[in-house]
Motif scaffolding. Sequence first.
Motif, short mmCIF file in Angstrom:
data_model
loop_
_atom_site.label_atom_id
_atom_site.label_comp_id
_atom_site.label_asym_id
_atom_site.label_seq_id
_atom_site.Cartn_x
_atom_site.Cartn_y
_atom_site.Cartn_z
N GLU A 53 20.25 -56.91 -32.59
CA GLU A 53 19.21 -57.88 -32.94
C GLU A 53 18.19 -57.25 -33.90
N ALA A 54 17.84 -55.99 -33.67
CA ALA A 54 16.92 -55.29 -34.58
C ALA A 54 17.56 -55.14 -35.97
N LEU A 55 18.87 -54.91 -36.00
CA LEU A 55 19.58 -54.84 -37.27
C LEU A 55 19.53 -56.19 -37.98
N ARG A 56 19.76 -57.26 -37.23
CA ARG A 56 19.68 -58.61 -37.80
C ARG A 56 18.28 -58.88 -38.36
N GLN A 57 17.26 -58.52 -37.61
CA GLN A 57 15.89 -58.74 -38.06
C GLN A 57 15.56 -57.89 -39.29
N GLY A 58 16.06 -56.66 -39.33
CA GLY A 58 15.84 -55.80 -40.49
C GLY A 58 16.48 -56.37 -41.74
N LEU A 59 17.68 -56.95 -41.59
CA LEU A 59 18.35 -57.58 -42.74
C LEU A 59 17.57 -58.82 -43.20
N LEU A 60 17.11 -59.62 -42.26
CA LEU A 60 16.33 -60.81 -42.63
C LEU A 60 15.07 -60.42 -43.41
N ALA A 61 14.43 -59.33 -42.97
CA ALA A 61 13.21 -58.87 -43.63
C ALA A 61 13.50 -58.01 -44.86
N ARG A 62 14.77 -57.68 -45.06
CA ARG A 62 15.20 -56.78 -46.13
C ARG A 62 14.41 -55.46 -46.07
N ASP A 63 14.37 -54.91 -44.86
CA ASP A 63 13.58 -53.72 -44.55
C ASP A 63 14.52 -52.53 -44.32
N ARG A 95 22.68 -62.29 -40.73
CA ARG A 95 23.78 -61.63 -40.03
C ARG A 95 24.01 -62.34 -38.71
N GLN A 96 25.20 -62.89 -38.56
CA GLN A 96 25.57 -63.58 -37.32
C GLN A 96 26.75 -62.83 -36.71
N THR A 97 26.66 -62.54 -35.43
CA THR A 97 27.74 -61.84 -34.74
C THR A 97 28.47 -62.81 -33.83
N ARG A 98 29.79 -62.69 -33.81
CA ARG A 98 30.60 -63.54 -32.95
C ARG A 98 31.60 -62.65 -32.18
N GLU A 99 31.82 -63.02 -30.94
CA GLU A 99 32.80 -62.35 -30.08
C GLU A 99 32.54 -60.85 -29.96
N LEU A 100 31.27 -60.49 -29.80
CA LEU A 100 30.92 -59.08 -29.64
C LEU A 100 31.34 -58.60 -28.26
N ARG A 101 32.11 -57.53 -28.24
CA ARG A 101 32.54 -56.90 -27.00
C ARG A 101 31.94 -55.50 -26.95
N ILE A 102 31.40 -55.15 -25.81
CA ILE A 102 30.73 -53.85 -25.65
C ILE A 102 31.34 -53.12 -24.47
N ALA A 103 31.68 -51.86 -24.67
CA ALA A 103 32.16 -50.99 -23.59
C ALA A 103 31.30 -49.74 -23.59
N VAL A 104 30.89 -49.31 -22.42
CA VAL A 104 29.97 -48.18 -22.29
C VAL A 104 30.58 -47.14 -21.37
N SER A 105 30.46 -45.88 -21.77
CA SER A 105 30.85 -44.76 -20.93
C SER A 105 29.80 -43.67 -21.11
N GLY A 106 28.95 -43.50 -20.12
CA GLY A 106 27.90 -42.50 -20.22
C GLY A 106 26.93 -42.80 -21.35
N ASP A 107 26.79 -41.84 -22.26
CA ASP A 107 25.87 -41.99 -23.37
C ASP A 107 26.54 -42.48 -24.64
N LEU A 108 27.77 -42.98 -24.53
CA LEU A 108 28.48 -43.55 -25.68
C LEU A 108 28.83 -45.00 -25.39
N ALA A 109 28.78 -45.80 -26.44
CA ALA A 109 29.17 -47.21 -26.33
C ALA A 109 29.90 -47.59 -27.60
N VAL A 110 30.87 -48.47 -27.44
CA VAL A 110 31.57 -49.02 -28.59
C VAL A 110 31.42 -50.54 -28.53
#
Length: 149
Positions: free
Chosen positions: A19-29, A72-87
């Motif tokens: 979401e912060a990435l989306r907001q940064g793109l909207l603001a072109r920051d 930036r619109q995201t669709r079908e985002l899948r998140i997997a987390v293991s410890g301090d790493l996430a994909v």
Amino acid sequence: MTAQQTDVQTTHAITDVFEALRQGLLARDAVAICALYLPDALIFDLAPPLGKPIDEAELALWLSSWAGPVERQTRELRIAVSGDLAVANGFVHISAPTHEGELAAWWMRTTTLLQRRDGRWLIAHEHESVPFAMDGSDRALMNLEPEAV
């Protein structure tokens, strides 16, 4: 706190990065966007070369090449987390007005590796791609839309 509560909190923290990435793109920051990446993050995006570090000046130049906000619109985002790493993987739709008054828009595939450092999730690696025609033309297929996976 249960493991399920931790998973929900972690997932929310990771989606907050997107979401912060989306907001940064909207603001072109470019500064705000680059703050979401580890300093040694490796980027595989649509522009050459094949791989590169995050570059604030290059990103600022790209953002200024548009006449307005980059959506930036995201669709079908899948998140997997293991410890301090996430994909996270899914589809991203980008759209932005050109200086010629047209709307540029495309879907792409994305896979993002995040790492938790000092309690904060940051992007360690990002890979974006579009398919190309296998008919010998090698043209990028920028007009495809995601189908349910």
